[in-house]
Write an enzyme that holds these catalytic residues in place. Structure first.
Site, PDB file in Angstrom:
ATOM      1  N   CYS A   2       0.979  -1.285   0.150  1.00 44.37           N
ATOM      2  CA  CYS A   2      -0.148  -0.078  -0.116  1.00 44.37           C
ATOM      3  C   CYS A   2       0.879   1.152  -0.075  1.00 44.37           C
ATOM      4  CB  CYS A   2      -0.740   0.058   1.341  1.00 44.37           C
ATOM      5  SG  CYS A   2      -1.699  -1.486   1.357  1.00 44.37           S
ATOM      6  N   ARG A  27       2.216   1.282  -5.948  1.00 49.24           N
ATOM      7  CA  ARG A  27       2.152   0.257  -4.826  1.00 49.24           C
ATOM      8  C   ARG A  27       0.898  -0.569  -4.644  1.00 49.24           C
ATOM      9  NH1 ARG A  27       6.706   1.438  -1.625  1.00 49.24           N
ATOM     10  NH2 ARG A  27       5.674   0.500   0.093  1.00 49.24           N
ATOM     11  N   TRP A  74      -3.822  -2.243  -1.104  1.00 45.11           N
ATOM     12  CA  TRP A  74      -3.613  -3.254  -1.981  1.00 45.11           C
ATOM     13  C   TRP A  74      -3.911  -4.401  -1.145  1.00 45.11           C
ATOM     14  CZ3 TRP A  74      -0.805  -7.866  -1.778  1.00 45.11           C
ATOM     15  CH2 TRP A  74      -0.630  -8.594  -2.792  1.00 45.11           C
ATOM     16  N   ASN A 100       0.742   0.307   6.119  1.00 46.33           N
ATOM     17  CA  ASN A 100       1.352  -0.524   4.947  1.00 46.33           C
ATOM     18  C   ASN A 100       1.957  -1.659   5.729  1.00 46.33           C
ATOM     19  OD1 ASN A 100       2.289  -1.508   2.530  1.00 46.33           O
ATOM     20  ND2 ASN A 100       4.123  -0.390   3.029  1.00 46.33           N
ATOM     21  N   GLY A 101       1.579  -2.935   5.248  1.00 44.10           N
ATOM     22  CA  GLY A 101       2.193  -4.057   6.020  1.00 44.10           C
ATOM     23  C   GLY A 101       0.974  -5.001   6.485  1.00 44.10           C
ATOM     24  N   GLU A 464      10.645 -15.373 -18.386  1.00 45.22           N
ATOM     25  CA  GLU A 464      10.108 -14.032 -18.249  1.00 45.22           C
ATOM     26  C   GLU A 464       8.916 -13.615 -19.177  1.00 45.22           C
ATOM     27  OE1 GLU A 464      10.609 -11.531 -16.260  1.00 45.22           O
ATOM     28  OE2 GLU A 464      10.152  -9.753 -16.976  1.00 45.22           O
ATOM     29  N   LYS A 468       5.092 -12.188 -18.226  1.00 45.91           N
ATOM     30  CA  LYS A 468       4.987 -10.863 -18.749  1.00 45.91           C
ATOM     31  C   LYS A 468       3.342 -10.974 -19.434  1.00 45.91           C
ATOM     32  CE  LYS A 468       6.720  -8.683 -17.035  1.00 45.91           C
ATOM     33  NZ  LYS A 468       7.901  -8.584 -16.327  1.00 45.91           N
ATOM     34  N   GLU A 471       0.660 -11.821 -16.628  1.00 46.00           N
ATOM     35  CA  GLU A 471       0.534 -10.686 -15.572  1.00 46.00           C
ATOM     36  C   GLU A 471      -0.204  -9.501 -16.187  1.00 46.00           C
ATOM     37  OE1 GLU A 471       3.436  -8.662 -13.407  1.00 46.00           O
ATOM     38  OE2 GLU A 471       4.907  -9.100 -15.076  1.00 46.00           O
ATOM     39  N   HIS A 487       9.231 -34.363 -22.406  1.00 47.59           N
ATOM     40  CA  HIS A 487       8.934 -35.295 -21.070  1.00 47.59           C
ATOM     41  C   HIS A 487       7.736 -34.938 -20.446  1.00 47.59           C
ATOM     42  CE1 HIS A 487      13.469 -36.391 -21.526  1.00 47.59           C
ATOM     43  NE2 HIS A 487      13.793 -34.905 -21.897  1.00 47.59           N
ATOM     44  N   LYS A 582       3.558  -2.902  -7.283  1.00 48.03           N
ATOM     45  CA  LYS A 582       4.720  -2.903  -7.759  1.00 48.03           C
ATOM     46  C   LYS A 582       5.859  -3.326  -6.776  1.00 48.03           C
ATOM     47  CE  LYS A 582       7.654  -1.401 -10.830  1.00 48.03           C
ATOM     48  NZ  LYS A 582       7.959  -2.350 -12.249  1.00 48.03           N
TER      49      LYS A 582
HETATM   50  C1  F6R Z   1       6.866  -8.771 -12.849  1.00 43.13           C
HETATM   51  C2  F6R Z   1       7.339  -8.048 -11.793  1.00 43.13           C
HETATM   52  C3  F6R Z   1       7.541  -8.948 -10.288  1.00 43.13           C
HETATM   53  C4  F6R Z   1       8.764  -8.297  -9.562  1.00 43.13           C
HETATM   54  C5  F6R Z   1       8.826  -9.066  -8.345  1.00 43.13           C
HETATM   55  C6  F6R Z   1      10.161  -8.741  -7.660  1.00 43.13           C
HETATM   56  O1  F6R Z   1       6.743  -8.199 -14.069  1.00 43.13           O
HETATM   57  O2  F6R Z   1       7.242  -6.977 -11.674  1.00 43.13           O
HETATM   58  O3  F6R Z   1       7.520 -10.349 -10.643  1.00 43.13           O
HETATM   59  O4  F6R Z   1      10.075  -8.608 -10.406  1.00 43.13           O
HETATM   60  O5  F6R Z   1       7.746  -8.814  -7.530  1.00 43.13           O
HETATM   61  O6  F6R Z   1      10.278  -7.186  -7.625  1.00 43.13           O
HETATM   62  P1  F6R Z   1      11.628  -6.438  -7.247  1.00 43.13           P
HETATM   63  O7  F6R Z   1      12.442  -6.563  -8.442  1.00 43.13           O
HETATM   64  O8  F6R Z   1      11.299  -4.982  -6.745  1.00 43.13           O
HETATM   65  O9  F6R Z   1      12.251  -7.118  -5.835  1.00 43.13           O
END
Ligand code: F6R
Length: 587
Positions: A2, A27, A74, A100-101, A464, A468, A471, A487, A582
């Site tokens: 948050c 956030r 969040w 937050n937390g 990766e 993408k 998400e 396999h 994020k």
């Molecule tokens: C995917 C994404 C997340 C972050 C993960 C770690 O697009 O953004 O998987 O990579 O939450 O975040 P950081 O790099 O900030 O530790």
């Protein structure tokens, strides 16, 4: 997850708070709320939705007063409904709190408070903080003591800002960030410097177990034991606040396109810092790399990059670290990778590595982050603020920096330094494929399942790319090592399957080609990402030819663009995908 913000000064508090929340919305963004004080009375407005929506319907920024607190949520405890949005008031409406937390012992505290007559209005864990403050204030009549007693009762992780109707603003932090912005005549208490950077670049970073109290003419700091502490003011870089969409319709698209500059920028490192970082890295007998999500994919790729430079490393996913960290000791080095530098799983891993005597180095985007501050040495990827929730430019910057470090310390080079100009040209060429990829996304938008295959260095990029697509577009996607198909997963392939193959003309070409034939004979549609034309592909995305080791840096870009356009085609919001935040500061 948050964002929290508090303001005390001469400005119209609610406008300042709404603006700050808008900047920190990355956030968490399922609900929003503001509380201010006017003539000793607490005023509050809150609701479900993004800052702009809720502000439009409830006019948050019209609440009067020069003192206030705000929050974007969040959800972790309790559904996404107005009553669970912050701020939360205690019973007498004289104290409001944003948090937050996660308060792990909230149930126990809630039961205790209910027995003393407190009435709760939400299902959140956060509301206990407001009632605890009220309870202790009734007993002591002292705000400082109420803060200390409250903090001591809370288990879990928290940063909170509390506002008392006596016009006192307080904050406390434990394992969640809380930063004070110091203006000429005003103070901000915020989860992120973005919350106040429009007003001031002077900041005080609170330490764990710090409490701050802002009265009319005084700011004071204490620890949870009640001892006075002093905290230094630092100046933060204005450019960290440069978060504007420019000509792009979304931050995500802007950030994907920024890779033409950011990838090489990550290699502009201060010589002394770099030396220190490399010395610690090479001084370790055992090297481990950790990270979460996209940053973990960087770690997986780093393992291969380092092994090409003849350096052996092990990777540990941060969320699994606690179950497999026994092998770390004082001869170990842990390299932690994190864009935000605040990810709870990563921070926890680093803390336990330190208790085992290991050295900790990190790769971060935010030099003021908790991770950077916990590390013996860190390098910055310098890609600028990444606002889109999905990591894009931070990923390529992390891996470019990892190539760079591996080439400096390794016995064999991956060739990134000699290929910088070619690399920039190649990135620009790939970005020019944007509209072709938009067309492919339109063809694939109704797909239910997407598989992404590749071998060797391409395998982490498959993971990766799949992350993408999941998400951003909410389409099920899976990244796989191409050789693993036979396999088991081959059983899933039929005429409805979409298979994306990372297939440049390198040492993996021949074996992956055999996999493509196998898939093709099951009727699946193939998207080939390759520098070599082939009629086997139903759709070809042609990337330029570059040094074989460096393909990951350019082949991830078409996957980022595809995920972005699939999101748009499916009416998603690529900047703010559902259920995600994020900065994941909860475990
Ligand atoms: C995917 C994404 C997340 C972050 C993960 C770690 O697009 O953004 O998987 O990579 O939450 O975040 P950081 O790099 O900030 O530790």
């Amino acid at each position: 997850m948050c964002s929290i913000i508090g303001y005390k000064g001469n400005e119209h508090a609610s406008s300042v708070l709404v603006e700050g929340l808008r900047k920190m919305e990355y956030r968490g963004y399922d609900s929003v709320g503001i509380a201010t004080i006017k003539s000793g009375k607490l005023l509050i407005r809150k609701g479900v939705g993004k800052v702009a929506e809720v502000n439009k319907s409830l006019r948050l920024d019209e609440l009067p007063g020069n003192l206030g607190i705000g929050h974007t949520r969040w959800a972790t405890h309790g559904g996404i409904v107005d009553s669970n949005a912050h701020p939360h008031l205690a019973c007498k409406s004289t104290i409001a709190v944003v948090h937050n937390g996660i308060i792990e012992n909230y149930n126990e505290l809630k039961n205790e408070l209910c027995r003393s007559g407190h009435e709760f209005k939400s299902e959140t864990d956060s509301e206990v903080i407001a009632h605890l403050l009220e309870e202790y204030f009734e007993i002591t009549g002292d705000i400082r003591l109420s803060m200390i007693f409250t903090c001591k009762r809370l288990q879990g992780s928290f940063a909170f800002v509390a506002m008392f109707n006596s016009s006192t603003l307080c904050g406390a932090r434990y394992d969640e960030p809380l930063i004070i912005g110091v203006g000429n005549d005003d103070y901000f208490l915020s989860s992120d410097i973005l919350g106040f950077l429009n007003y001031t670049d002077r900041a005080i970073f609170l330490d764990n177990r710090d409490i701050v109290i802002l009265n009319d003419n005084d700011i004071s700091f204490f620890n949870f034991d009640g001892d006075r502490v002093s905290r230094r003011m630092t100046q933060v870089a204005w450019e960290l606040g440069d978060a504007d969409k420019g000509k792009y319709s979304h931050f995500t698209l802007k950030e994907i396109h920024e890779q033409r500059y950011t990838i090489v920028k990550s290699m502009q490192q201060d010589k002394k810092n770099l030396e220190k970082f490399c010395d610690i890295l090479t001084g370790g007998k055992n090297i481990y790399i950790t990270g979460s999500g996209t940053s973990y994919h960087s770690a997986l790729l780093a393992k291969q990059i380092f092994s090409k430079s003849k350096i052996h490393v092990e990777t540990i996913m941060s969320s699994e670290f606690q179950y497999s960290s026994d092998m770390l000791d004082e001869n170990s080095v842990l390299l932690a990778i994190s864009q935000s530098g605040e990810t709870a799983d990563v921070i926890q891993s680093v803390k336990s590595a330190k208790t085992m005597g290991a050295k900790v180095i990190s790769i971060v985007n935010i030099p003021t982050s908790s991770l950077a501050r916990l590390s013996d040495s860190y390098l910055e990827v310098k890609c600028g603020p990444e606002i889109g929730v999905a990591a894009t430019k931070s990923f390529t910057s992390q891996i470019a920096l990892l190539y760079y470090v591996a080439d400096i310390i390794g016995r064999k080079s991956n060739g990134i330094l000699s290929s910088k100009d070619i690399l920039v040209k190649a990135v620009i060429q790939v970005l020019e494929l944007d509209s072709q990829i938009e067309g492919i996304a339109d063809q694939l938008k109704h797909s239910k399942d997407v598989y992404i295959l590749g071998r060797s260095l391409h395998f982490p990029i498959c993971l990766e790319g799949a992350l993408k697509i999941k998400e951003l577009s909410y389409i099920h996607a899976e990244g796989m090592a191409a050789g693993e198909l036979k396999h088991g997963p081959l059983a899933l392939i039929d005429t409805n399957s979409i298979v994306i193959v990372l297939h440049p003309d390198d040492s993996t070409y021949g074996d992956t080609l055999s996999n493509i034939h196998t898939i093709k004979s099951r009727g699946a549609k193939i998207v080939g990402i390759s520098n070599k034309k082939d009629a086997l592909y139903d759709y070809q995305i042609t990337i330029p030819t570059i040094n074989e080791s460096l393909y990951p840096l350019i082949e991830v870009i078409p996957l980022q663009l595809l995920a972005y356009h699939l999101s748009i085609c499916n009416n998603g919001n690529p900047d703010y995908p559902r259920n995600l935040a994020k900065s994941v500061t909860v475990k």
